[in-house]
Write an enzyme that holds these catalytic residues in place. Sequence first.
Site, PDB file in Angstrom:
ATOM      1  CB  CYS A  91      26.904  42.355  62.109  1.00  0.00           C
ATOM      2  SG  CYS A  91      28.287  41.219  61.943  1.00  0.00           S
ATOM      3  CB  THR A  99      30.070  38.713  65.687  1.00  0.00           C
ATOM      4  OG1 THR A  99      29.579  37.770  64.735  1.00  0.00           O
ATOM      5  CG2 THR A  99      31.279  38.128  66.375  1.00  0.00           C
ATOM      6  N   GLY A 146      27.444  33.738  63.940  1.00  0.00           N
ATOM      7  CA  GLY A 146      26.101  34.314  63.933  1.00  0.00           C
ATOM      8  C   GLY A 146      25.999  35.699  63.357  1.00  0.00           C
ATOM      9  CB  CYS A 147      28.329  38.264  62.318  1.00  0.00           C
ATOM     10  SG  CYS A 147      28.293  39.947  61.691  1.00  0.00           S
ATOM     11  NE  ARG A 148      21.828  41.956  60.069  1.00  0.00           N
ATOM     12  CZ  ARG A 148      20.697  42.630  60.009  1.00  0.00           C
ATOM     13  NH1 ARG A 148      19.668  42.137  59.382  1.00  0.00           N
ATOM     14  NH2 ARG A 148      20.598  43.816  60.573  1.00  0.00           N
TER      15      ARG A 148
END
Length: 269
Positions: A117, A113, A99-101
Amino acid sequence: MVELRKRPEPPSDASQPPLKKFGSSTSAKPRSESSKAQTPSLDRAEESRKPGVGDTIQLEGFGGEIETQDGEKTNLKKLVDDSKSGVVLFTYPKASTPGCRRSRSDSLLTLGTTQACLFRDEFSPLTATGYSIFGLSSDSPKSNTTFKTKQRLPFTLLCDSNATLIAAIGMRKSPKGIVRGVFVVSKASKIEAVEPGGPAATVEAVRRLVKSARASSSERVAKVVEARETPKDENSKAGNASLAGDDSAEVRADIAAEVADTAEKLDEA
Protein backbone atom coordinates in the site's frame (compact mmCIF):
# COMPACT_ATOMS: atom_id res chain seq x y z
CA MET A 1 64.67 -94.23 21.43
CA VAL A 2 63.40 -91.30 19.28
CA GLU A 3 63.91 -87.86 20.74
CA LEU A 4 61.13 -85.37 20.06
CA ARG A 5 62.28 -81.86 19.42
CA LYS A 6 60.14 -78.74 19.74
CA ARG A 7 59.69 -76.84 16.48
CA PRO A 8 61.19 -73.33 16.77
CA GLU A 9 58.75 -70.42 16.59
CA PRO A 10 59.04 -68.19 13.47
CA PRO A 11 60.70 -64.85 14.09
CA SER A 12 58.24 -62.01 14.63
CA ASP A 13 58.18 -59.17 12.06
CA ALA A 14 58.80 -56.11 14.16
CA SER A 15 58.03 -53.83 11.25
CA GLN A 16 54.50 -55.17 10.88
CA PRO A 17 52.00 -53.37 13.15
CA PRO A 18 49.62 -55.40 15.25
CA LEU A 19 46.60 -56.68 13.38
CA LYS A 20 44.14 -54.72 15.49
CA LYS A 21 45.51 -51.44 14.17
CA PHE A 22 44.50 -52.23 10.60
CA GLY A 23 40.87 -52.14 11.56
CA SER A 24 41.09 -48.92 13.49
CA SER A 25 39.25 -45.81 12.35
CA THR A 26 42.34 -43.64 12.57
CA SER A 27 42.50 -43.06 8.82
CA ALA A 28 38.74 -42.62 8.45
CA LYS A 29 38.41 -40.05 11.20
CA PRO A 30 40.35 -37.26 9.45
CA ARG A 31 38.18 -37.74 6.34
CA SER A 32 35.05 -37.40 8.41
CA GLU A 33 36.31 -34.28 10.12
CA SER A 34 37.39 -32.86 6.79
CA SER A 35 33.95 -33.52 5.36
CA LYS A 36 32.34 -31.76 8.28
CA ALA A 37 34.74 -28.87 8.00
CA GLN A 38 33.70 -28.28 4.37
CA THR A 39 30.08 -27.52 5.24
CA PRO A 40 30.65 -24.02 6.70
CA SER A 41 32.90 -23.09 3.78
CA LEU A 42 30.21 -24.13 1.33
CA ASP A 43 27.70 -22.05 3.24
CA ARG A 44 30.04 -19.09 3.10
CA ALA A 45 30.50 -19.60 -0.63
CA GLU A 46 26.73 -19.62 -1.07
CA GLU A 47 26.52 -16.46 1.00
CA SER A 48 29.19 -14.75 -1.10
CA ARG A 49 27.20 -15.39 -4.26
CA LYS A 50 24.39 -13.14 -3.10
CA PRO A 51 24.14 -9.97 -5.23
CA GLY A 52 25.34 -6.68 -3.80
CA VAL A 53 24.98 -3.00 -4.61
CA GLY A 54 27.23 -2.05 -7.50
CA ASP A 55 27.32 -5.56 -8.98
CA THR A 56 26.48 -6.00 -12.64
CA ILE A 57 24.43 -9.13 -13.21
CA GLN A 58 23.83 -11.28 -16.26
CA LEU A 59 20.10 -10.83 -16.78
CA GLU A 60 19.76 -13.69 -19.23
CA GLY A 61 18.39 -16.57 -17.16
CA PHE A 62 18.77 -14.70 -13.86
CA GLY A 63 16.21 -16.04 -11.39
CA GLY A 64 14.45 -18.25 -13.92
CA GLU A 65 10.90 -17.86 -15.17
CA ILE A 66 8.08 -16.28 -13.19
CA GLU A 67 4.54 -15.21 -14.00
CA THR A 68 2.30 -12.23 -13.43
CA GLN A 69 -0.95 -12.27 -11.48
CA ASP A 70 -2.64 -12.75 -14.88
CA GLY A 71 -0.66 -15.92 -15.54
CA GLU A 72 1.66 -14.38 -18.17
CA LYS A 73 5.14 -15.93 -18.23
CA THR A 74 8.01 -13.50 -17.91
CA ASN A 75 11.50 -13.05 -16.45
CA LEU A 76 13.70 -10.33 -15.00
CA LYS A 77 15.45 -9.61 -18.30
CA LYS A 78 12.16 -8.91 -20.05
CA LEU A 79 10.99 -6.69 -17.21
CA VAL A 80 14.20 -4.64 -17.37
CA ASP A 81 14.10 -4.45 -21.18
CA ASP A 82 10.54 -3.12 -21.05
CA SER A 83 11.36 -0.50 -18.40
CA LYS A 84 12.71 3.00 -19.01
CA SER A 85 15.30 3.19 -16.23
CA GLY A 86 15.20 -0.13 -14.38
CA VAL A 87 13.12 -2.42 -12.19
CA VAL A 88 12.10 -2.26 -8.54
CA LEU A 89 11.14 -5.57 -6.90
CA PHE A 90 9.73 -5.41 -3.40
CA THR A 91 9.33 -8.79 -1.74
CA TYR A 92 6.60 -9.68 0.72
CA PRO A 93 5.90 -12.96 2.57
CA LYS A 94 2.24 -13.31 1.70
CA ALA A 95 -0.56 -11.41 -0.01
CA SER A 96 -3.81 -10.29 1.59
CA THR A 97 -2.53 -10.15 5.16
CA PRO A 98 -4.38 -7.60 7.30
CA GLY A 99 -3.23 -4.09 8.04
CA CYS A 100 -3.28 -2.22 4.74
CA ARG A 101 -4.72 1.28 4.72
CA ARG A 102 -6.86 2.12 1.71
CA SER A 103 -5.84 5.77 1.50
CA ARG A 104 -3.60 8.33 3.18
CA SER A 105 -6.47 9.37 5.43
CA ASP A 106 -6.75 5.92 7.00
CA SER A 107 -5.04 5.58 10.38
CA LEU A 108 -4.47 1.81 10.27
CA LEU A 109 -0.82 1.21 9.58
CA THR A 110 0.64 -2.14 10.58
CA LEU A 111 2.79 -4.76 8.92
CA GLY A 112 1.33 -7.17 6.42
CA THR A 113 0.24 -5.60 3.18
CA THR A 114 1.18 -2.10 4.32
CA GLN A 115 4.30 -2.39 2.21
CA ALA A 116 2.32 -2.83 -1.00
CA CYS A 117 0.00 0.00 0.00
CA LEU A 118 2.90 2.37 0.64
CA PHE A 119 4.28 1.63 -2.81
CA ARG A 120 0.77 2.24 -4.14
CA ASP A 121 0.53 5.63 -2.41
CA GLU A 122 4.01 6.66 -3.61
CA PHE A 123 3.64 5.14 -7.08
CA SER A 124 3.76 8.39 -9.10
CA PRO A 125 6.84 9.96 -7.48
CA LEU A 126 8.68 6.64 -7.30
CA THR A 127 8.21 6.00 -11.02
CA ALA A 128 8.92 9.60 -12.09
CA THR A 129 12.45 8.77 -13.24
CA GLY A 130 11.46 5.67 -15.20
CA TYR A 131 11.51 2.83 -12.68
CA SER A 132 9.00 0.00 -13.13
CA ILE A 133 7.68 -1.30 -9.80
CA PHE A 134 6.65 -4.90 -9.13
CA GLY A 135 5.60 -6.84 -6.06
CA LEU A 136 7.24 -10.27 -5.74
CA SER A 137 6.08 -13.25 -3.67
CA SER A 138 5.58 -16.99 -3.96
CA ASP A 139 1.78 -16.63 -3.91
CA SER A 140 -0.40 -18.05 -6.68
CA PRO A 141 -1.74 -15.88 -9.52
CA LYS A 142 -5.23 -16.21 -8.09
CA SER A 143 -4.15 -15.02 -4.66
CA ASN A 144 -2.21 -12.09 -6.11
CA THR A 145 -5.09 -11.13 -8.41
CA THR A 146 -7.41 -10.90 -5.41
CA PHE A 147 -4.77 -8.90 -3.52
CA LYS A 148 -4.20 -6.48 -6.40
CA THR A 149 -7.91 -5.89 -6.95
CA LYS A 150 -8.80 -5.52 -3.28
CA GLN A 151 -5.99 -3.07 -2.54
CA ARG A 152 -6.25 -1.26 -5.89
CA LEU A 153 -2.56 -1.66 -6.65
CA PRO A 154 -1.35 0.16 -9.80
CA PHE A 155 1.58 -2.20 -10.38
CA THR A 156 1.94 -5.82 -11.45
CA LEU A 157 2.39 -8.57 -8.88
CA LEU A 158 4.83 -11.35 -9.76
CA CYS A 159 4.32 -14.98 -8.75
CA ASP A 160 7.50 -16.95 -8.02
CA SER A 161 6.09 -20.28 -6.87
CA ASN A 162 9.51 -21.96 -6.71
CA ALA A 163 11.17 -18.88 -5.19
CA THR A 164 13.97 -19.01 -7.79
CA LEU A 165 14.05 -15.28 -8.44
CA ILE A 166 13.50 -14.57 -4.75
CA ALA A 167 16.55 -16.69 -3.94
CA ALA A 168 18.61 -15.13 -6.73
CA ILE A 169 18.14 -11.63 -5.32
CA GLY A 170 19.00 -12.82 -1.81
CA MET A 171 15.52 -12.58 -0.28
CA ARG A 172 14.84 -16.22 0.46
CA LYS A 173 14.67 -17.19 4.12
CA SER A 174 16.25 -20.52 5.15
CA PRO A 175 14.94 -23.20 5.18
CA LYS A 176 11.89 -21.68 3.52
CA GLY A 177 10.10 -18.39 3.53
CA ILE A 178 10.59 -14.90 2.14
CA VAL A 179 12.40 -11.91 3.59
CA ARG A 180 10.59 -8.62 3.23
CA GLY A 181 12.85 -6.27 1.30
CA VAL A 182 13.59 -4.43 -1.92
CA PHE A 183 15.82 -5.07 -4.93
CA VAL A 184 16.54 -2.50 -7.65
CA VAL A 185 18.40 -3.14 -10.90
CA SER A 186 19.11 -0.48 -13.52
CA LYS A 187 18.61 -0.61 -17.25
CA ALA A 188 22.33 -1.31 -17.51
CA SER A 189 21.97 -4.46 -15.32
CA LYS A 190 23.65 -2.78 -12.36
CA ILE A 191 22.26 -3.45 -8.88
CA GLU A 192 21.33 -0.15 -7.25
CA ALA A 193 19.71 -1.46 -4.08
CA VAL A 194 19.32 -4.80 -2.31
CA GLU A 195 18.26 -4.68 1.30
CA PRO A 196 15.78 -6.33 3.65
CA GLY A 197 13.55 -4.07 5.70
CA GLY A 198 10.12 -3.09 6.83
CA PRO A 199 7.47 -1.43 4.64
CA ALA A 200 8.61 2.15 5.20
CA ALA A 201 12.31 1.28 4.89
CA THR A 202 11.88 -0.39 1.50
CA VAL A 203 9.94 2.59 0.13
CA GLU A 204 12.54 4.99 1.51
CA ALA A 205 15.32 3.06 -0.23
CA VAL A 206 13.64 3.62 -3.60
CA ARG A 207 12.85 7.24 -2.75
CA ARG A 208 16.57 7.90 -2.18
CA LEU A 209 17.40 6.40 -5.57
CA VAL A 210 14.80 8.57 -7.30
CA LYS A 211 16.13 11.68 -5.58
CA SER A 212 19.68 10.80 -6.61
CA ALA A 213 18.57 10.12 -10.18
CA ARG A 214 16.86 13.50 -10.39
CA ALA A 215 19.96 15.27 -9.10
CA SER A 216 22.14 13.45 -11.62
CA SER A 217 19.69 14.30 -14.39
CA SER A 218 19.78 18.01 -13.46
CA GLU A 219 23.57 17.97 -13.51
CA ARG A 220 23.60 16.35 -16.94
CA VAL A 221 21.16 18.93 -18.32
CA ALA A 222 23.28 21.77 -16.93
CA LYS A 223 26.41 20.31 -18.53
CA VAL A 224 24.67 19.90 -21.88
CA VAL A 225 23.44 23.49 -21.82
CA GLU A 226 26.89 24.72 -20.88
CA ALA A 227 28.48 22.64 -23.63
CA ARG A 228 26.09 24.05 -26.20
CA GLU A 229 26.54 27.64 -25.12
CA THR A 230 30.33 27.61 -24.89
CA PRO A 231 31.03 26.73 -28.54
CA LYS A 232 28.48 29.39 -29.59
CA ASP A 233 30.32 32.13 -27.71
CA GLU A 234 33.67 31.00 -29.06
CA ASN A 235 32.35 30.86 -32.60
CA SER A 236 30.89 34.34 -32.20
CA LYS A 237 34.25 35.72 -31.11
CA ALA A 238 36.00 33.90 -33.89
CA GLY A 239 33.48 35.24 -36.36
CA ASN A 240 34.02 38.84 -35.29
CA ALA A 241 37.78 38.43 -35.60
CA SER A 242 37.32 36.95 -39.03
CA LEU A 243 35.15 39.83 -40.17
CA ALA A 244 37.69 42.35 -38.88
CA GLY A 245 40.62 40.83 -40.67
CA ASP A 246 39.10 39.25 -43.75
CA ASP A 247 39.62 41.28 -46.98
CA SER A 248 37.64 38.95 -49.19
CA ALA A 249 35.26 40.53 -51.68
CA GLU A 250 32.33 38.57 -50.27
CA VAL A 251 32.79 39.98 -46.79
CA ARG A 252 33.23 43.52 -48.12
CA ALA A 253 30.10 43.16 -50.19
CA ASP A 254 28.11 42.02 -47.20
CA ILE A 255 29.34 44.95 -45.14
CA ALA A 256 28.55 47.40 -47.93
CA ALA A 257 25.06 46.01 -48.29
CA GLU A 258 24.50 46.32 -44.57
CA VAL A 259 25.71 49.95 -44.57
CA ALA A 260 23.51 50.80 -47.52
CA ASP A 261 20.49 49.25 -45.88
CA THR A 262 21.13 51.21 -42.70
CA ALA A 263 21.51 54.47 -44.63
CA GLU A 264 18.27 53.87 -46.49
CA LYS A 265 16.40 53.37 -43.22
CA LEU A 266 17.87 56.60 -41.86
CA ASP A 267 16.78 58.53 -44.97
CA GLU A 268 13.23 57.22 -44.68
CA ALA A 269 13.10 58.31 -41.06
